[in-house]
Design a protein around this motif. Structure first.
Motif, PDB file in Angstrom:
ATOM      1  N   PRO A 108      50.154 -53.838 -36.713  1.00 31.87           N
ATOM      2  CA  PRO A 108      49.990 -52.172 -37.695  1.00 31.87           C
ATOM      3  C   PRO A 108      48.363 -51.850 -37.673  1.00 31.87           C
ATOM      4  CG  PRO A 108      50.880 -53.825 -39.343  1.00 31.87           C
ATOM      5  CD  PRO A 108      50.981 -54.507 -38.501  1.00 31.87           C
ATOM      6  N   SER A 109      48.191 -51.175 -37.609  1.00 32.75           N
ATOM      7  CA  SER A 109      46.714 -50.978 -37.815  1.00 32.75           C
ATOM      8  C   SER A 109      44.990 -51.543 -36.827  1.00 32.75           C
ATOM      9  CB  SER A 109      46.441 -51.071 -39.655  1.00 32.75           C
ATOM     10  OG  SER A 109      47.093 -49.795 -40.252  1.00 32.75           O
ATOM     11  N   GLY A 110      45.574 -51.440 -36.354  1.00 32.43           N
ATOM     12  CA  GLY A 110      44.996 -52.423 -35.304  1.00 32.43           C
ATOM     13  C   GLY A 110      44.010 -53.695 -35.386  1.00 32.43           C
ATOM     14  N   ALA A 111      45.135 -54.550 -36.661  1.00 33.13           N
ATOM     15  CA  ALA A 111      44.523 -56.018 -37.028  1.00 33.13           C
ATOM     16  C   ALA A 111      44.743 -56.736 -36.083  1.00 33.13           C
ATOM     17  CB  ALA A 111      45.849 -56.192 -38.863  1.00 33.13           C
ATOM     18  N   TYR A 112      43.965 -58.202 -36.001  1.00 32.27           N
ATOM     19  CA  TYR A 112      44.198 -58.464 -34.533  1.00 32.27           C
ATOM     20  C   TYR A 112      44.773 -59.696 -35.120  1.00 32.27           C
ATOM     21  CZ  TYR A 112      41.782 -62.288 -31.949  1.00 32.27           C
ATOM     22  OH  TYR A 112      41.980 -62.793 -30.724  1.00 32.27           O
ATOM     23  N   THR A 113      45.744 -59.728 -33.956  1.00 30.97           N
ATOM     24  CA  THR A 113      47.091 -61.236 -33.994  1.00 30.97           C
ATOM     25  C   THR A 113      46.501 -62.568 -33.256  1.00 30.97           C
ATOM     26  OG1 THR A 113      48.168 -59.420 -33.010  1.00 30.97           O
ATOM     27  CG2 THR A 113      48.428 -59.196 -35.200  1.00 30.97           C
ATOM     28  N   VAL A 114      47.161 -63.292 -33.613  1.00 30.53           N
ATOM     29  CA  VAL A 114      47.486 -64.205 -32.259  1.00 30.53           C
ATOM     30  C   VAL A 114      48.929 -64.633 -32.740  1.00 30.53           C
ATOM     31  CG1 VAL A 114      46.412 -66.522 -31.580  1.00 30.53           C
ATOM     32  CG2 VAL A 114      44.966 -65.447 -32.774  1.00 30.53           C
ATOM     33  N   GLY A 115      50.053 -64.788 -31.995  1.00 32.20           N
ATOM     34  CA  GLY A 115      50.541 -64.322 -31.966  1.00 32.20           C
ATOM     35  C   GLY A 115      51.361 -64.076 -33.160  1.00 32.20           C
ATOM     36  N   SER A 116      52.474 -64.261 -34.231  1.00 29.46           N
ATOM     37  CA  SER A 116      52.476 -63.709 -35.801  1.00 29.46           C
ATOM     38  C   SER A 116      51.559 -63.728 -36.280  1.00 29.46           C
ATOM     39  CB  SER A 116      53.848 -64.309 -35.710  1.00 29.46           C
ATOM     40  OG  SER A 116      53.717 -65.142 -36.098  1.00 29.46           O
ATOM     41  N   TRP A 117      50.441 -64.219 -36.051  1.00 29.25           N
ATOM     42  CA  TRP A 117      50.162 -64.333 -37.679  1.00 29.25           C
ATOM     43  C   TRP A 117      48.472 -63.174 -37.276  1.00 29.25           C
ATOM     44  CZ3 TRP A 117      46.392 -69.957 -37.811  1.00 29.25           C
ATOM     45  CH2 TRP A 117      45.851 -69.708 -38.786  1.00 29.25           C
ATOM     46  N   VAL A 118      48.385 -62.807 -38.642  1.00 30.23           N
ATOM     47  CA  VAL A 118      48.247 -61.025 -38.843  1.00 30.23           C
ATOM     48  C   VAL A 118      46.410 -61.611 -39.644  1.00 30.23           C
ATOM     49  CG1 VAL A 118      47.119 -59.296 -39.461  1.00 30.23           C
ATOM     50  CG2 VAL A 118      49.547 -60.095 -38.540  1.00 30.23           C
ATOM     51  N   VAL A 119      45.681 -61.536 -38.284  1.00 24.07           N
ATOM     52  CA  VAL A 119      44.124 -61.327 -39.444  1.00 24.07           C
ATOM     53  C   VAL A 119      44.043 -60.859 -39.768  1.00 24.07           C
ATOM     54  CG1 VAL A 119      42.076 -63.182 -38.752  1.00 24.07           C
ATOM     55  CG2 VAL A 119      43.973 -63.757 -37.523  1.00 24.07           C
ATOM     56  N   THR A 120      43.368 -60.581 -40.977  1.00 24.54           N
ATOM     57  CA  THR A 120      42.269 -59.570 -42.148  1.00 24.54           C
ATOM     58  C   THR A 120      40.937 -59.533 -42.334  1.00 24.54           C
ATOM     59  OG1 THR A 120      43.898 -59.875 -43.878  1.00 24.54           O
ATOM     60  CG2 THR A 120      44.738 -58.360 -42.284  1.00 24.54           C
ATOM     61  N   THR A 121      40.603 -61.171 -43.179  1.00 19.87           N
ATOM     62  CA  THR A 121      39.690 -62.033 -43.661  1.00 19.87           C
ATOM     63  C   THR A 121      39.201 -63.099 -42.508  1.00 19.87           C
ATOM     64  OG1 THR A 121      40.859 -62.914 -44.610  1.00 19.87           O
ATOM     65  CG2 THR A 121      40.988 -61.092 -46.271  1.00 19.87           C
ATOM     66  N   LEU A 122      37.677 -62.760 -43.040  1.00 22.16           N
ATOM     67  CA  LEU A 122      36.906 -63.741 -42.826  1.00 22.16           C
ATOM     68  C   LEU A 122      37.733 -65.333 -42.960  1.00 22.16           C
ATOM     69  CD1 LEU A 122      34.527 -64.746 -41.430  1.00 22.16           C
ATOM     70  CD2 LEU A 122      33.005 -64.201 -43.207  1.00 22.16           C
ATOM     71  N   PRO A 123      37.211 -65.885 -43.746  1.00 20.66           N
ATOM     72  CA  PRO A 123      37.878 -66.812 -44.280  1.00 20.66           C
ATOM     73  C   PRO A 123      39.413 -67.488 -43.401  1.00 20.66           C
ATOM     74  CG  PRO A 123      38.388 -66.340 -46.415  1.00 20.66           C
ATOM     75  CD  PRO A 123      37.631 -64.851 -45.344  1.00 20.66           C
ATOM     76  N   GLN A 124      40.754 -66.271 -42.826  1.00 25.48           N
ATOM     77  CA  GLN A 124      41.824 -66.360 -42.028  1.00 25.48           C
ATOM     78  C   GLN A 124      40.993 -66.685 -40.865  1.00 25.48           C
ATOM     79  OE1 GLN A 124      44.111 -63.156 -42.931  1.00 25.48           O
ATOM     80  NE2 GLN A 124      45.556 -63.787 -44.443  1.00 25.48           N
ATOM     81  N   ALA A 125      39.957 -65.848 -40.450  1.00 25.30           N
ATOM     82  CA  ALA A 125      40.122 -66.086 -38.868  1.00 25.30           C
ATOM     83  C   ALA A 125      39.444 -67.462 -38.608  1.00 25.30           C
ATOM     84  CB  ALA A 125      38.758 -64.663 -38.309  1.00 25.30           C
ATOM     85  N   LEU A 126      37.954 -68.056 -39.854  1.00 23.33           N
ATOM     86  CA  LEU A 126      37.572 -69.129 -39.641  1.00 23.33           C
ATOM     87  C   LEU A 126      38.714 -69.763 -39.779  1.00 23.33           C
ATOM     88  CD1 LEU A 126      34.782 -69.055 -42.204  1.00 23.33           C
ATOM     89  CD2 LEU A 126      34.729 -69.087 -39.285  1.00 23.33           C
ATOM     90  N   ALA A 127      40.378 -69.813 -39.888  1.00 23.74           N
ATOM     91  CA  ALA A 127      40.820 -70.753 -39.930  1.00 23.74           C
ATOM     92  C   ALA A 127      41.706 -70.814 -38.480  1.00 23.74           C
ATOM     93  CB  ALA A 127      42.498 -70.583 -41.396  1.00 23.74           C
ATOM     94  N   VAL A 128      41.992 -69.902 -37.988  1.00 25.31           N
ATOM     95  CA  VAL A 128      42.212 -69.693 -36.897  1.00 25.31           C
ATOM     96  C   VAL A 128      40.975 -70.221 -35.530  1.00 25.31           C
ATOM     97  CG1 VAL A 128      42.766 -67.760 -34.810  1.00 25.31           C
ATOM     98  CG2 VAL A 128      43.763 -67.521 -37.363  1.00 25.31           C
ATOM     99  N   ALA A 129      39.847 -69.834 -36.478  1.00 24.64           N
ATOM    100  CA  ALA A 129      39.550 -70.233 -35.233  1.00 24.64           C
ATOM    101  C   ALA A 129      38.956 -71.572 -34.773  1.00 24.64           C
ATOM    102  CB  ALA A 129      37.268 -70.164 -35.151  1.00 24.64           C
ATOM    103  N   ALA A 130      39.346 -72.929 -36.774  1.00 19.64           N
ATOM    104  CA  ALA A 130      38.999 -73.900 -36.663  1.00 19.64           C
ATOM    105  C   ALA A 130      40.518 -74.981 -35.346  1.00 19.64           C
ATOM    106  CB  ALA A 130      39.624 -74.677 -37.868  1.00 19.64           C
TER     107      ALA A 130
END
Length: 241
Positions: A185-207
């Motif tokens: 929703p709202s154009g949030a970045y997702t990878v599969g069912s993982w919704v990424v809305t914060t930088l820490p989450q994004a860094l965890a996804v990158a790791a």
């Protein structure tokens, strides 16, 4: 007699070697040769399948007119030649030694015509009776399946890796940005069912993407080596030096 811990779990040197091999996959030139081998398999597999199907169908259909026989023999000879090319690819790109079919190995160039044996009939007999001629046909048909599997594996690995590694750069992009591998929703970045809305989450996804990259490259290396070894084993059947 009891086995030592090193014998049952592997020596430290062996474990270190496996670790270096696993972690070194992205920087080894062999990895990229293997990827090229996998990527070439898809178009080559399609070409081989179409060529064998066309030659075999036309040859069988015209057998009653005797025109079909030379077409079938030409298709077999072409299959042996292409299998020789596959053996070359396995050696040059993956580093696996593979013998060319017996028909190719025994070629004698005489007045511009390549004939193994003592003449045309001997060449035809050699072509038809050599087991490696027929394993070459099996190899080329299997190449279609392997090429499809390889293409899906490489493209999927690249897509998932890119989606994961891109998270820190695009997680807060405008709503118009299209998410990878999913929707949110709202154009949030997702990878599969993982919704990424914060930088820490994004860094965890990158790791996770880094880990996935290492695993994927090692699995793709194993896939390339498996097919090269399969090629070598097929062409070795009845193909004594």
């Amino acid at each position: 007699m009891e086995m030592s811990t090193a014998e049952t779990t592997g020596s430290p040197e062996t474990l270190r070697g496996l670790g270096r091999r696993f972690l070194g996959a992205p920087v080894r030139a062999q990895t990229y040769k293997n990827l090229l081998y996998l990527l070439l398999a898809f178009p080559l597999g399609i070409a081989y399948f179409v060529g064998l199907l066309t030659g075999g169908t036309i040859g069988v259909g015209l057998l009653l007119t005797w025109v079909g026989l030379p077409i079938l023999l030409g298709t077999l000879a072409a299959a042996a030649a292409v299998a020789g090319f596959e053996a070359h690819l396995a050696r040059r790109l993956v580093g696996v030694e593979a013998a060319v079919p017996a028909f190719l190995r025994d070629l004698d160039v005489r007045e511009g015509i390549a004939l193994p044996g003592d003449g045309f009939l001997a060449a035809v007999k050699r072509l038809v009776t050599a087991p490696s001629t027929w394993t070459a046909v099996v190899l080329l048909l299997a190449k279609f399946v392997f090429g499809l599997v390889s293409f899906v594996a490489v493209v999927t690995s690249a897509s998932v890796t890119a989606a994961l590694l891109a998270a820190p750069f695009v997680y807060d992009a405008p709503a118009e940005t299209i998410s990878f591998l999913g929707s949110a929703p709202s154009g949030a970045y997702t990878v599969g069912s993982w919704v990424v809305t914060t930088l820490p989450q994004a860094l965890a996804v990158a790791a996770a993407g880094v880990v996935f990259l290492f695993v994927a490259l090692n699995l793709l290396n194993a896939l390339a080596r498996f097919h090269a070894l399969y090629t070598a084993k097929l062409l070795r059947i009845g193909n004594r030096p």
